[in-house]
Enzyme design. Structure first.
Site, short mmCIF file in Angstrom:
data_model
loop_
_atom_site.label_atom_id
_atom_site.label_comp_id
_atom_site.label_asym_id
_atom_site.label_seq_id
_atom_site.Cartn_x
_atom_site.Cartn_y
_atom_site.Cartn_z
N LYS A 1 0.88 -1.22 -0.05
CA LYS A 1 0.09 -0.05 0.02
C LYS A 1 0.85 1.30 -0.30
O LYS A 1 1.43 1.71 1.03
CB LYS A 1 -0.91 -0.05 1.13
CG LYS A 1 -1.90 1.01 1.10
CD LYS A 1 -1.41 2.55 1.72
CE LYS A 1 -2.26 3.55 1.42
NZ LYS A 1 -1.59 5.03 1.74
N GLU B 1 9.21 1.22 11.07
CA GLU B 1 10.23 2.30 11.21
C GLU B 1 9.61 3.81 11.06
O GLU B 1 8.89 4.09 10.40
CB GLU B 1 10.99 2.03 9.74
CG GLU B 1 12.40 2.90 10.01
CD GLU B 1 12.06 4.06 9.25
OE1 GLU B 1 12.02 5.19 9.64
OE2 GLU B 1 12.09 4.19 7.81
N CYS C 1 13.36 10.48 7.50
CA CYS C 1 13.30 10.36 8.95
C CYS C 1 14.60 10.40 9.72
O CYS C 1 14.47 10.41 10.78
CB CYS C 1 12.41 8.97 9.32
SG CYS C 1 13.29 7.59 8.30
N GLU D 1 9.69 16.51 14.85
CA GLU D 1 10.11 16.62 13.41
C GLU D 1 9.65 17.65 12.54
O GLU D 1 8.47 17.96 12.61
CB GLU D 1 9.73 15.32 12.92
CG GLU D 1 10.80 14.08 13.14
CD GLU D 1 10.63 12.83 11.98
OE1 GLU D 1 11.41 12.42 11.29
OE2 GLU D 1 9.42 12.47 12.01
#
Length: 519
Positions: free
Chosen positions: A215, A290, A324, A421
């Site tokens: 997906k 992750e 990331c 972030e």
């Protein structure tokens, strides 16, 4: 596919009304010619892949895929949901029986063919990636090679999945350990690395004997579909690789609810990762996550300044800060803080922003306007609390979702820039006095994915590396990702590892066999 070109031309006209300068119209024209070229290559797929067949959504609904640099519509892809996902899972489940029974050598040959095809189409895939994701073409080319590397490594390492023989405490028994594929894998991937985040999961899954339902992000599905097309051309049997896209939450729920899906692997936000982990509990699936990071980049006063600036630029601004493992906080020791800040700001100010197809561009657009608004809100929070914008700090004159590369000084741990972030081209500089303070500041977060150290003192480098609560540490290096090393985090940055020999373990079950006396 002729209709796609027609839609592109219509969107281009709208873009010409928005931007009156020549360079923007030229960029749009370049993007249009790239789309036409991809169309003729057969890699610009606009349907999902289920059971080896290219299909539309069952209700005919579609999603527009845009070029973030121009706003153009590249293609319409299916907006799928539960029914299509269930069919994809059934297809993968049926294919698992035969795929898992192939020898590792047979699977390896097919994976190697897939790798060869990806590399043979590096140019088309990188152009497609820049078209739908916006990253500079040079970075996209690098991602294709990087992503293909996971297929190549898995093709090789899949032949080295070894079991074990355990010395038995009883003379008439033999004890064995077998490793077998876990089954059908649901792989949910993000938009920032449209190829590599797929191959990093699918390569080892297929090598181990699993089948997959991918997906991809609805923002960047075209690279995933092109890769799937190449898997079919490589001879990977129908149903082994399936791709569905559309309503993310509905598709995710279907994957979680299915007892035929035995593992979920996900790269994305910590918030979504927690929901998937919770949902997987109902059927006790294996989970690899992750998730988000808050990477510190620690610059000690004994660092080689040139090396530190080069490394910090690479780890902060790659993919316009949308990774990331980007340095989310740059911690600089007070003795060199001003010197580093000035030199770093000068280097940042010279970085070229633009459409990824333009020569010399180092930073492309952010993925969408929501990403720009997040950057703006973080900067507003920081400046309201005393931080100072050294360079940048506003939307770029190119318009759309382009943003100026930014350096902010006077940042502290109370600001959003240091706590969460930013996922954009903003480099916050924080000051520290001692090694102990730097370690405390670096570890003062729920995240634990990647961290970076710049120092010429080898003893310090080892001390700090061992003290940092992170799954990955780069020492005097800002680019740390490779298919041969384990990638993953600790704390709320995830579970499991991807890449390397350790990454294959995520797709295997361990079976203990006790062989008794035969007579």
């Amino acid at each position: 596919m002729q209709m796609i070109r027609g839609r592109t031309r219509m969107a281009l006209s709208a873009g010409a009304m928005l931007y009156l300068s020549g360079p923007v119209r030229l960029m749009a024209t370049d993007a249009q010619s790239v789309a036409a070229k991809l169309n003729s290559s057969g890699l610009l797929r606009s349907q999902a892949l289920i059971g080896g067949k290219w299909v539309d959504s069952y209700d005919g609904k579609t999603i527009k895929v845009h070029n973030p640099a121009t706003g153009e519509v590249i293609a319409n892809v299916p907006c799928m949901g539960r029914k299509e996902t269930n069919d994809a899972v059934s297809s993968a489940y049926d294919a698992f029986n035969s795929w898992s029974k192939l020898t590792a050598a047979e699977r390896s040959k097919l994976l190697r063919k897939w790798y060869d095809l990806i590399m043979a189409h590096k140019e088309e895939l990188s152009q497609l990636m820049t078209l739908e994701q916006g990253k500079p073409l040079k970075e996209a080319i690098g991602e294709v090679s990087y992503g293909a590397g996971f297929i190549e490594f898995s093709a090789e390492e899949g032949k080295r999945i070894y079991g074990d023989i355990i010395p038995s405490p009883l003379a008439d028994r033999r004890l064995f350990v077998l490793k077998q594929p876990v089954g059908v894998v649901g792989a949910i991937t993000p938009w920032n690395f449209p190829l590599a985040m797929i191959t990093r999961k699918v390569g080892p899954a297929l090598a181990c004997g699993c089948t997959v339902v991918i997906k991809p992000s609805e923002l960047t599905p075209l690279t995933a579909l092109a890769a799937a097309e190449l898997s079919l051309q490589a001879g990977i049997p129908p149903g082994v690789v399936n791709v569905v896209m559309g309503n993310a939450s509905v598709i995710g729920d279907a994957l979680l609810a299915s007892s035929q899906v035995r593992k979920i692997t996900f790269t994305g936000s910590t918030k979504v990762g927690k929901k998937l982990m919770e949902g997987a509990a109902a059927t006790v699936k294996k989970v690899s996550l992750e998730l988000g990071g808050n990477a510190p980049c620690i610059i000690f006063d004994d660092a080689d300044l040139e090396v530190a600036i080069k490394g910090a630029l690479a780890t902060k601004f790659r993919n316009t800060g949308q990774t990331c493992v980007c340095a989310n906080r740059i911690l600089v020791q007070e003795g060199i803080y001003e010197k580093f800040a000035n030199a770093f700001a000068k280097a940042v100010q010279s970085m070229k922003v633009g459409d990824g197809f333009s020569d010399g561009v180092e930073l492309g657009p952010l993925i969408n306007d929501a990403a720009v608004q997040k950057v703006e809100s973080f900067l507003e929070d920081a400046t309201s609390k005393g931080a100072k914008v050294l360079v940048g700090g506003k939307r770029h004159s190119l318009g759309m979702t382009f943003y100026e590369p930014t350096v902010v000084t006077g940042v502290n741990n109370e600001m959003l820039l240091a706590r969460e972030e930013v996922f954009g081209p903003v480099a916050p500089l924080l000051k520290f006095k001692t090694e102990e303070e730097a370690i405390h500041m670096a570890n003062d977060t729920n995240a634990g994915l990647a961290a970076y150290i710049f120092s010429t003192n080898i003893k310090r480098a080892w001390r700090v590396t061992e003290a940092l609560e992170y799954g990955i540490v780069g020492v005097n290096e800002g680019l740390v990702s490779t298919e041969v090393a384990p990638f993953g985090g600790v704390k709320q940055s995830g579970l499991g590892r991807e890449g390397s020999k350790y990454g294959l373990d995520e797709y295997l079950e361990m079976k203990y066999v006790c062989l008794g006396s035969m007579g």
